[in-house]
Scaffold this active site. Structure first.
Site, PDB file in Angstrom:
ATOM      1  N   GLY A  16       0.837  -1.190   0.000  1.00  0.00           N
ATOM      2  CA  GLY A  16       0.000   0.000   0.000  1.00  0.00           C
ATOM      3  C   GLY A  16       0.869   1.234   0.000  1.00  0.00           C
ATOM      4  O   GLY A  16       1.588   1.499   0.966  1.00  0.00           O
ATOM      5  N   ALA A  17       0.828   1.991  -1.095  1.00  0.00           N
ATOM      6  CA  ALA A  17       1.709   3.149  -1.253  1.00  0.00           C
ATOM      7  C   ALA A  17       0.934   4.451  -1.173  1.00  0.00           C
ATOM      8  O   ALA A  17       1.271   5.435  -1.829  1.00  0.00           O
ATOM      9  CB  ALA A  17       2.451   3.054  -2.592  1.00  0.00           C
ATOM     10  N   ALA A  19      -1.057   7.347   1.624  1.00  0.00           N
ATOM     11  CA  ALA A  19      -0.525   8.332   2.563  1.00  0.00           C
ATOM     12  C   ALA A  19       0.189   7.679   3.745  1.00  0.00           C
ATOM     13  O   ALA A  19       1.343   8.005   4.047  1.00  0.00           O
ATOM     14  CB  ALA A  19      -1.663   9.229   3.052  1.00  0.00           C
ATOM     15  N   ASN A 112      -7.287   0.953   9.215  1.00  0.00           N
ATOM     16  CA  ASN A 112      -8.314   1.579  10.036  1.00  0.00           C
ATOM     17  C   ASN A 112      -9.402   0.571  10.385  1.00  0.00           C
ATOM     18  O   ASN A 112      -9.592  -0.430   9.703  1.00  0.00           O
ATOM     19  CB  ASN A 112      -8.941   2.761   9.292  1.00  0.00           C
ATOM     20  N   LYS A 214      -8.506   3.899  18.986  1.00  0.00           N
ATOM     21  CA  LYS A 214      -8.440   4.651  17.726  1.00  0.00           C
ATOM     22  C   LYS A 214      -9.789   4.612  17.015  1.00  0.00           C
ATOM     23  O   LYS A 214     -10.221   5.606  16.426  1.00  0.00           O
ATOM     24  CB  LYS A 214      -7.348   4.105  16.815  1.00  0.00           C
ATOM     25  N   ASN A 222     -14.901   9.745  10.465  1.00  0.00           N
ATOM     26  CA  ASN A 222     -14.873   9.340   9.059  1.00  0.00           C
ATOM     27  C   ASN A 222     -16.250   9.394   8.400  1.00  0.00           C
ATOM     28  O   ASN A 222     -16.432  10.093   7.392  1.00  0.00           O
ATOM     29  CB  ASN A 222     -14.230   7.960   8.923  1.00  0.00           C
TER      30      ASN A 222
END
Length: 335
Positions: A16-17, A19, A112, A214, A222
């Protein structure tokens, strides 16, 4: 088992590239580790041509040299694999990662919401339950044995203004630990490696609690940002939205405690932490604006799935989930 020394370079593959993946990759590469990104499309081309361009602390971006590959076969075996993908992509991508996994390679999850493995360790409520909203057919569960998993959670605000460019604006804490709890040598090792790279990493004896803490922020910020289109500070400063924010968080705290988690916080404390970060554009709002699929199932659908399994009422979470799903469906970004 590996030595606890964190001093020598490690081979670290980041799946996963975006953020978060780019932020972690940049810090690790700048610390001297052999970092390879699994990427595709414009991001793959940009990193290969220009390196990973990384900005933090309001400074100008710098070029960070990392490898970028399109396939796990090209990456080869790694000392650590970090999953920084959106959760909805995991069942498709994780079963292809075999070439990256040596006999003792751990897999650190930085997604997340609730991860697929959350109830696959013994000794807690809902033991053995597969989260259908996250891993409906069990592909991820079968591809990565629970013994490989290091759970993780990262508190940071980053964004990608264009492919191969990452801007880190706030936050510097990463917790990782064993899914079953307690402190292990490998958790100490990898938290040390990540801390030495400036990622604020700590080894947690109760990573499932850290993940839920979190979730308290994500489960509100979100989907409500998806619906309102504004930053977290504006939502919390608005009396009506703040009230809904608090009600959702209360339901999430009550559900966590019903599941046996020790959550030493209040809605006011947790909202204050979010407010201190300032004008944050949630990852879901960034995805909506960029036309990317949104992570509603792991962040909101999976907790509702848990609530239904234990008979815990969560009416505000269900109402916001219904609205957010309709908004995302209308934008062509869900399911």
């Amino acid at each position: 088992m590996n030595s606890v020394s964190t001093s020598h370079p490690r081979r670290i593959g980041i799946v996963g590239a975006g953020a978060v993946g780019g932020h972690v990759a940049a810090r690790l590469a700048l610390a001297g580790h052999q970092v390879t990104l699994l990427a595709r499309g414009a991001t793959l081309e940009a990193v290969r041509a220009h390196g990973l361009r990384y900005a933090t602390g309001g400074q100008a971006s710098q070029r960070v040299e990392v490898r970028a590959e399109a396939t796990p076969q090209a990456m080869g075996a790694q000392d650590l694999v970090i999953l920084a993908l959106k959760s909805q992509a995991l069942p498709t991508v994780v079963p292809t990662l075999g070439p990256m996994l040596a006999a003792d390679t751990p897999v650190l999850t930085l997604n997340n919401g609730l991860p697929w493995w959350y109830f696959l360790v013994p000794g807690q409520a809902l033991e053995g339950q597969r989260l259908a909203r996250v891993d409906p057919l069990g592909e991820t569960e079968r591809a990565v044995d629970i013994s490989r998993v290091l759970g993780g959670t990262i508190m940071t605000s980053c964004h990608c203004p264009e492919p191969g460019v990452v801007v880190h604006s706030a936050g510097a804490r990463l917790a990782l630990g064993e899914p079953g709890g307690g402190l292990s040598e490998r958790a100490a090792l990898w938290s040390g490696v990540l801390a030495d790279a400036g990622l604020g990493a700590v080894a947690s004896p109760q990573i499932r609690v850290d993940i839920w803490l979190k979730l308290l922020g994500n489960i509100c910020a979100n989907p409500l940002s998806l619906l309102t289109g504004v930053t977290t500070d504006r939502m919390i400063d608005d009396p009506g939205v703040r009230s809904l924010f608090a009600a959702m968080m209360e339901e999430c705290i009550a559900l966590g405690r019903r599941l046996g988690l020790t959550l030493d916080t209040t809605t006011e404390q947790r909202m204050a932490q979010t407010r201190q970060l300032g004008a944050i554009r949630s990852s879901m709002l960034q995805d909506l604006e960029a036309g990317r699929s949104v992570e509603l199932d792991a962040i909101l659908g999976a907790p509702i799935e848990c609530a239904q399994a234990v008979g815990q009422p969560v009416p505000r979470l269900q109402e916001v989930f219904a609205l957010a799903c309709l908004r995302a469906e209308g934008a062509g970004l869900y399911p």
